[in-house]
Design a protein around this motif. Structure first.
Motif, PDB file in Angstrom:
ATOM      1  N   UNK A 269     -13.693 -54.744  77.103  1.00 54.65           N
ATOM      2  CA  UNK A 269     -14.874 -53.870  77.104  1.00 54.65           C
ATOM      3  C   UNK A 269     -14.489 -52.396  77.156  1.00 54.65           C
ATOM      4  N   UNK A 270     -13.540 -52.056  78.037  1.00 56.02           N
ATOM      5  CA  UNK A 270     -13.102 -50.659  78.138  1.00 56.02           C
ATOM      6  C   UNK A 270     -12.439 -50.219  76.843  1.00 56.02           C
ATOM      7  N   UNK A 271     -11.653 -51.105  76.242  1.00 53.11           N
ATOM      8  CA  UNK A 271     -10.993 -50.785  74.966  1.00 53.11           C
ATOM      9  C   UNK A 271     -12.024 -50.496  73.882  1.00 53.11           C
ATOM     10  N   UNK A 272     -13.070 -51.333  73.820  1.00 51.59           N
ATOM     11  CA  UNK A 272     -14.116 -51.146  72.810  1.00 51.59           C
ATOM     12  C   UNK A 272     -14.861 -49.819  73.011  1.00 51.59           C
ATOM     13  N   UNK A 273     -15.310 -49.575  74.234  1.00 52.26           N
ATOM     14  CA  UNK A 273     -16.097 -48.365  74.518  1.00 52.26           C
ATOM     15  C   UNK A 273     -15.259 -47.110  74.309  1.00 52.26           C
ATOM     16  N   UNK A 274     -14.014 -47.122  74.813  1.00 56.00           N
ATOM     17  CA  UNK A 274     -13.135 -45.956  74.682  1.00 56.00           C
ATOM     18  C   UNK A 274     -12.837 -45.651  73.215  1.00 56.00           C
ATOM     19  N   UNK A 275     -12.573 -46.679  72.415  1.00 54.82           N
ATOM     20  CA  UNK A 275     -12.279 -46.494  70.985  1.00 54.82           C
ATOM     21  C   UNK A 275     -13.496 -45.962  70.246  1.00 54.82           C
ATOM     22  N   UNK A 276     -14.664 -46.510  70.576  1.00 55.12           N
ATOM     23  CA  UNK A 276     -15.891 -46.073  69.909  1.00 55.12           C
ATOM     24  C   UNK A 276     -16.124 -44.583  70.114  1.00 55.12           C
ATOM     25  N   UNK A 277     -16.053 -44.134  71.364  1.00 52.81           N
ATOM     26  CA  UNK A 277     -16.345 -42.729  71.653  1.00 52.81           C
ATOM     27  C   UNK A 277     -15.222 -41.803  71.205  1.00 52.81           C
ATOM     28  N   UNK A 278     -13.966 -42.288  71.237  1.00 48.00           N
ATOM     29  CA  UNK A 278     -12.843 -41.459  70.794  1.00 48.00           C
ATOM     30  C   UNK A 278     -12.926 -41.210  69.289  1.00 48.00           C
ATOM     31  N   UNK A 279     -13.197 -42.259  68.520  1.00 46.96           N
ATOM     32  CA  UNK A 279     -13.323 -42.090  67.062  1.00 46.96           C
ATOM     33  C   UNK A 279     -14.555 -41.249  66.726  1.00 46.96           C
ATOM     34  N   UNK A 280     -15.626 -41.443  67.479  1.00 46.82           N
ATOM     35  CA  UNK A 280     -16.852 -40.684  67.259  1.00 46.82           C
ATOM     36  C   UNK A 280     -16.604 -39.193  67.455  1.00 46.82           C
ATOM     37  N   UNK A 281     -15.786 -38.874  68.463  1.00 46.60           N
ATOM     38  CA  UNK A 281     -15.481 -37.462  68.751  1.00 46.60           C
ATOM     39  C   UNK A 281     -14.779 -36.809  67.573  1.00 46.60           C
ATOM     40  N   UNK A 282     -13.760 -37.494  67.029  1.00 44.52           N
ATOM     41  CA  UNK A 282     -13.016 -36.905  65.915  1.00 44.52           C
ATOM     42  C   UNK A 282     -13.826 -36.908  64.616  1.00 44.52           C
ATOM     43  N   UNK A 283     -14.738 -37.857  64.492  1.00 47.12           N
ATOM     44  CA  UNK A 283     -15.612 -37.876  63.317  1.00 47.12           C
ATOM     45  C   UNK A 283     -16.579 -36.695  63.322  1.00 47.12           C
ATOM     46  N   UNK A 284     -16.935 -36.229  64.510  1.00 45.37           N
ATOM     47  CA  UNK A 284     -17.900 -35.136  64.632  1.00 45.37           C
ATOM     48  C   UNK A 284     -17.249 -33.756  64.608  1.00 45.37           C
ATOM     49  N   UNK A 285     -15.902 -33.711  64.640  1.00 45.06           N
ATOM     50  CA  UNK A 285     -15.211 -32.416  64.623  1.00 45.06           C
ATOM     51  C   UNK A 285     -15.135 -31.860  63.199  1.00 45.06           C
ATOM     52  N   UNK A 286     -15.121 -30.535  63.114  1.00 46.70           N
ATOM     53  CA  UNK A 286     -14.866 -29.902  61.820  1.00 46.70           C
ATOM     54  C   UNK A 286     -13.363 -29.962  61.541  1.00 46.70           C
ATOM     55  N   UNK A 287     -12.969 -29.821  60.293  1.00 45.63           N
ATOM     56  CA  UNK A 287     -11.571 -29.944  59.895  1.00 45.63           C
ATOM     57  C   UNK A 287     -10.682 -28.942  60.632  1.00 45.63           C
ATOM     58  N   UNK A 288     -11.155 -27.686  60.772  1.00 44.10           N
ATOM     59  CA  UNK A 288     -10.335 -26.673  61.424  1.00 44.10           C
ATOM     60  C   UNK A 288     -10.197 -26.933  62.942  1.00 44.10           C
ATOM     61  N   UNK A 289     -11.091 -27.751  63.515  1.00 40.76           N
ATOM     62  CA  UNK A 289     -11.028 -28.053  64.959  1.00 40.76           C
ATOM     63  C   UNK A 289     -10.018 -29.152  65.278  1.00 40.76           C
ATOM     64  N   UNK A 290      -9.518 -29.841  64.272  1.00 40.35           N
ATOM     65  CA  UNK A 290      -8.550 -30.914  64.492  1.00 40.35           C
ATOM     66  C   UNK A 290      -7.196 -30.394  64.986  1.00 40.35           C
ATOM     67  N   UNK A 291      -6.950 -29.082  64.776  1.00 36.37           N
ATOM     68  CA  UNK A 291      -5.654 -28.517  65.150  1.00 36.37           C
ATOM     69  C   UNK A 291      -5.610 -28.056  66.606  1.00 36.37           C
ATOM     70  N   UNK A 292      -6.733 -28.164  67.307  1.00 38.34           N
ATOM     71  CA  UNK A 292      -6.789 -27.683  68.696  1.00 38.34           C
ATOM     72  C   UNK A 292      -6.896 -28.839  69.663  1.00 38.34           C
TER      73      UNK A 292
END
Length: 292
Positions: A269-292
């Protein structure tokens, strides 16, 4: 050159997966140990409580039939775990071994009395209940004295309450820490693939499509970590049960099954929830924000 790079990337990926599995397994193992401690707090407390003994010292005038009847009635009492008759001769022999010399030869007589040692059940080990039992037994005219360690009973009852309270507090805190640690491990794993996520998004892949392989991979890693934790937990459980058989840890198998299932489900359960929100965070970032 390309083969060397692919080999390096493969080793790096395996190393990343291994660190995630190991961190999940270690955290869940410690959480399982704490869960085992919580489930067996009462059992351990009862074990120590049942070491408390009330000693009934009998008058020399007590008849053998009276002593026999008293021992049988005590053995059948609801508060008794065991009732053992100790003759004055046995008591003298034991006391001589403890002090390392024969005190009877020095005194010229045996000052000790026949007694019955009553080992109480855990539910009756409290100052109020023991005082009631002692008062009832003192009424018998062939009982000279009823003795028990009053300070020890009070200290034991007080410490059991404190330990139970702090174990519950520690369980809540450690569960929170466990979630944070597993979440951090998975987020670091996904952080290294943030550019792949953004590239897939830029070529038109949907968020669900991008998330799916990451979630499934980390669920499998969570399963592996959970199984690793359960194997280690089973080993520790077997060792403790062998070292302290009086705790009888395997008696309540249903609680152990619930604990093992809870640890496994928590890891997934923790693996599922953590992966969901972690991928969601990077999906919502702009390209230039990936370097920070």
């Amino acid at each position: 050159m390309s083969k060397s790079f692919e080999s390096y990337q493969k080793r790096k990926l395996i190393s990343s997966y291994f660190s995630v599995v190991l961190s999940i397994g270690l955290v869940l193992f410690l959480l399982g140990i704490l869960g085992l401690l919580v489930l067996n707090t009462k059992k351990m407390a009862d074990h120590f409580k049942e070491q408390i003994t009330i000693s009934l010292f009998l008058k020399d005038s007590a008849k053998e039939v009276e002593i026999d009847q008293l021992q049988k009635s005590l053995a059948m009492a609801e508060y008794t775990k065991a009732a053992t008759y100790v003759s004055k001769e046995e008591a003298a022999e034991q006391h001589s071994k403890e002090i390392g010399e024969n005190f009877i030869e020095f005194l010229g007589y045996n000052p000790l009395k026949n007694s019955i040692d009553v080992q109480l059940k855990a539910d009756f080990v409290s100052l109020e209940k023991i005082e009631e039992i002692a008062a009832e037994l003192s009424k018998k005219n062939y009982v000279d004295e009823v003795s028990y360690d009053k300070p020890l009973v009070g200290l034991l009852s007080e410490n059991v309450k404190k330990i139970s309270f702090w174990i519950l507090i520690a369980s809540a805190i450690f569960t929170f820490i466990a979630v944070l640690l597993i979440n951090s491990s998975i987020r670091l794993s996904i952080y290294s693939k943030r550019f792949i996520i953004k590239t897939m998004q830029m070529v038109g892949a949907t968020k669900t499509f991008i998330r799916r392989p990451f979630i499934w991979t980390n669920i499998k890693l969570g399963m592996l970590g959970s199984l690793l934790a359960l194997l280690a937990l089973a080993g520790v459980l077997y060792y403790i049960n062998g070292s302290f058989p009086e705790l009888n840890l395997f008696k309540d198998t249903s609680m152990l099954i619930i604990l093992f299932v809870a640890v496994f489900v928590l890891g997934v359960l923790i693996s599922f929830i953590s992966t969901f929100f972690a991928t969601q965070r990077f999906l919502n970032l702009r390209t230039d924000e990936l370097y920070y």
